[in-house]
Design an enzyme around this catalytic site. Structure first.
Site, PDB file in Angstrom:
ATOM      1  N   GLN A 110      39.999  23.908  39.298  1.00  0.00           N
ATOM      2  CA  GLN A 110      38.542  24.498  39.000  1.00  0.00           C
ATOM      3  C   GLN A 110      38.177  24.076  37.582  1.00  0.00           C
ATOM      4  OE1 GLN A 110      37.688  26.635  42.029  1.00  0.00           O
ATOM      5  NE2 GLN A 110      35.664  25.767  41.248  1.00  0.00           N
TER       6      GLN A 110
ATOM      7  N   LYS B 274      37.159  20.461  38.017  1.00  0.00           N
ATOM      8  CA  LYS B 274      36.013  20.195  38.950  1.00  0.00           C
ATOM      9  C   LYS B 274      34.877  20.709  38.449  1.00  0.00           C
ATOM     10  CE  LYS B 274      37.250  22.263  43.086  1.00  0.00           C
ATOM     11  NZ  LYS B 274      37.164  22.887  44.158  1.00  0.00           N
TER      12      LYS B 274
ATOM     13  N   LYS C 213      40.217  31.465  39.321  1.00  0.00           N
ATOM     14  CA  LYS C 213      40.407  31.675  40.967  1.00  0.00           C
ATOM     15  C   LYS C 213      40.943  33.049  41.044  1.00  0.00           C
ATOM     16  CE  LYS C 213      39.341  29.128  44.395  1.00  0.00           C
ATOM     17  NZ  LYS C 213      38.709  27.991  44.597  1.00  0.00           N
TER      18      LYS C 213
ATOM     19  N   ASP D 221      36.130  31.468  49.080  1.00  0.00           N
ATOM     20  CA  ASP D 221      37.071  30.622  49.453  1.00  0.00           C
ATOM     21  C   ASP D 221      38.000  30.643  50.872  1.00  0.00           C
ATOM     22  OD1 ASP D 221      38.554  28.062  47.645  1.00  0.00           O
ATOM     23  OD2 ASP D 221      40.274  29.172  48.822  1.00  0.00           O
TER      24      ASP D 221
ATOM     25  N   THR E 216      29.821  22.644  50.029  1.00  0.00           N
ATOM     26  CA  THR E 216      30.878  22.016  50.073  1.00  0.00           C
ATOM     27  C   THR E 216      30.967  20.832  51.047  1.00  0.00           C
ATOM     28  OG1 THR E 216      31.844  24.252  49.271  1.00  0.00           O
ATOM     29  CG2 THR E 216      33.478  22.455  49.796  1.00  0.00           C
TER      30      THR E 216
ATOM     31  N   ASN F 125      34.445  26.904  56.924  1.00  0.00           N
ATOM     32  CA  ASN F 125      33.222  26.521  56.314  1.00  0.00           C
ATOM     33  C   ASN F 125      33.010  25.069  55.796  1.00  0.00           C
ATOM     34  OD1 ASN F 125      31.769  26.379  53.480  1.00  0.00           O
ATOM     35  ND2 ASN F 125      30.521  27.639  54.866  1.00  0.00           N
TER      36      ASN F 125
HETATM   37  N1  GLU Z   1      36.214  28.122  46.280  1.00  0.00           N
HETATM   38  C1  GLU Z   1      35.345  26.816  46.018  1.00  0.00           C
HETATM   39  C2  GLU Z   1      35.916  25.896  45.466  1.00  0.00           C
HETATM   40  O1  GLU Z   1      37.073  25.643  45.518  1.00  0.00           O
HETATM   41  C3  GLU Z   1      34.020  27.347  45.405  1.00  0.00           C
HETATM   42  C4  GLU Z   1      34.000  28.198  44.149  1.00  0.00           C
HETATM   43  C5  GLU Z   1      32.680  28.775  43.636  1.00  0.00           C
HETATM   44  O2  GLU Z   1      31.582  28.594  44.488  1.00  0.00           O
HETATM   45  O3  GLU Z   1      32.723  29.682  42.602  1.00  0.00           O
HETATM   46  O4  GLU Z   1      35.374  24.925  44.601  1.00  0.00           O
END
Ligand code: GLU
Length: 449
Positions: A114, A117, A129, A169, A213, A244
């Protein structure tokens, strides 16, 4: 091995030693470190690897007990996690996963990914996370609510719109975010919209967050195809998963002229040569919380349902793994290569094993890692935070347009960085290096904290 390679290997060995048994975390760290050689060689500030070691150590790790009572009045117990990995770029940001497989190693791998990303999106969000080994499958709404309330009763003290902002998630969607937000609001006596994202549209949510996503993934794939002089028009696509991410990837592929012929869940996969009927799939998944086997039953003899085999045996031009980590292995990658697949892009987090990535690369298949290709979800979460901070509400069109711009920018950033650091066309190297550089620059500026 070069000197920088030796130094990065030492960092990796230290991570393995300090985090025993957390295999998914080791894998995620290794994938990044393998690409940092040219960065360490080029920038003196990173040469001693001190910053890289610091980046691999979460800023804070929270583990807590989640007691709750089921519908039969029996006491139940789960474990909750939040790993606040890096806040150099902004408040900790990242989803919560509720799934029986969740343990510290999964949360750390997801939190580590994350960071990069979120950095790649160019938006001011740090990396985190969390989640629990709670299994929502087969639980009533009332049980899910009590679990979420208990979970938030501990977690709330660590959150805040400027501190840590969770979202969904696997296993955490709008229903769970609602119960979590309700409990946060009750405990703190604050209508603090920006503390969670993925909210419902009537209570501070953003348009397009649900779709983001999957839509973002397909916008990214469009750019990959464009870069290769190709397009989605008429393309045959296979999407693993049916949650989703998968559902909205399918929707966007169909809007852009491609056809998704297969999707799956943990029980099996369905092949529908006419293209997956999305209204039916959504009704089964979202309303009935059913399985893809129910989709096959509803479509009668028109489709094939296969249990216990790999979905990657279905011929396609584009493959989108959207289910879970390590679901596409070497054998699956060989099947994809065998029938002429041209593009693989990850909708899930780390669904492709390192061995499979090698097979795809050797076969000349263009491959995009999740930290770039699935960044649309968290990017739209950041847009939700923007709207919340401004007490504003954007239209669907406006929000989708921003998402499209962000995904195109992430794509270009990956390709330009890959080129600059000597790996032209390599989206993995581009994503890891570009993601690293932005967060590392901020960490340097903020000092050894
Ligand atoms: N769980 C999602 C990811 O893997 C989104 C996380 C978010 O929106 O904070 O990026």
């Amino acid at each position: 091995m070069s000197q920088s390679g030796d130094r990065l290997k030492a960092v990796y060995d230290e991570v393995v030693g300090r985090n025993p048994g957390e295999e998914e975390f080791h894998q995620a760290v290794r994938e990044v470190l393998e690409n940092l050689g040219p960065v360490v060689e080029k920038h003196a500030a990173f040469a001693d690897t001190a910053l890289i070691r610091r980046l691999c150590e979460p800023e804070r790790q929270i583990i807590f007990r989640v007691p709750w009572v089921d519908d039969d009045g029996r006491p139940q117990l789960n474990r909750g996690f939040r790993v606040e990995f890096n806040s150099a770029l902004g408040p900790y940001k990242g989803g919560l996963r509720f799934h029986p497989s969740v343990y510290l190693g999964i949360v750390k791998f997801l939190g580590f990914e994350q960071i990069f990303k979120n950095s790649l999106t160019g938006l001011p969000i740090g990396g985190a996370k969390g989640g629990s080994d709670f299994d929502p499958k087969g639980r009533s709404d009332a049980e899910v609510m009590r679990f979420c309330q208990s979970f938030m009763t501990e977690l709330y003290r660590h959150l805040g719109e400027h501190t840590d902002v969770p979202a969904g998630d696997t296993g955490v969607g709008r229903r769970e975010i609602g119960y979590l937000f309700g409990q946060y609001k009750r405990i703190t006596n604050r209508y603090e919209l920006g503390v969670l994202t993925g909210k419902g549209l009537t209570w501070g949510g953003s348009q397009v967050r649900t779709e983001a996503t999957g839509y973002g993934l397909v916008f990214f794939v469009e750019e990959m195809l464009r870069a290769a002089g190709d397009s989605l028009d008429g393309a045959k696509v296979v999407v693993s998963g049916s949650g989703n991410v998968a559902v909205y990837a399918i929707e966007k592929v169909h809007q852009l002229g491609g056809s998704v012929v297969a999707c799956s869940d943990s029980g099996g996969f369905v092949v529908d040569e006419d293209g997956i009927d999305l209204d039916l799939l959504r009704e089964i998944k979202e309303q009935r919380r059913g399985r893809v086997s129910d989709y096959a039953d509803a479509r009668g003899g028109k489709v094939r349902y296969v249990e216990g085999e790999s979905i990657w045996s279905v011929p396609c031009d584009v493959a989108l793994p959207c289910a879970t980590q390590n679901e596409l292995d070497e054998a699956g990658a060989e099947q994809l290569a065998g029938h002429g697949c041209r593009v693989v892009a990850e909708g899930a987090n780390m669904p492709t094993t390192p061995g499979a990535i090698r097979v795809l690369r050797d076969a000349g298949i263009s491959f995009a890692p999740g930290k770039a290709a699935n960044a649309g979800g968290v990017a739209t979460s950041a847009l939700e935070m923007q709207q919340n901070a401004a007490r504003d509400v954007w239209t669907f069109e406006q929000t989708e347009q921003r998402l499209g711009e962000i995904m195109r920018a992430v794509h270009d950033r990956c390709l330009e960085t890959a080129e600059e650091y000597g790996s032209p066309g390599d989206y993995v190297a581009g994503a890891n290096i570009a993601g690293f550089l932005r967060v590392a620059e901020a960490m340097l500026a903020l000092g050894h904290v």
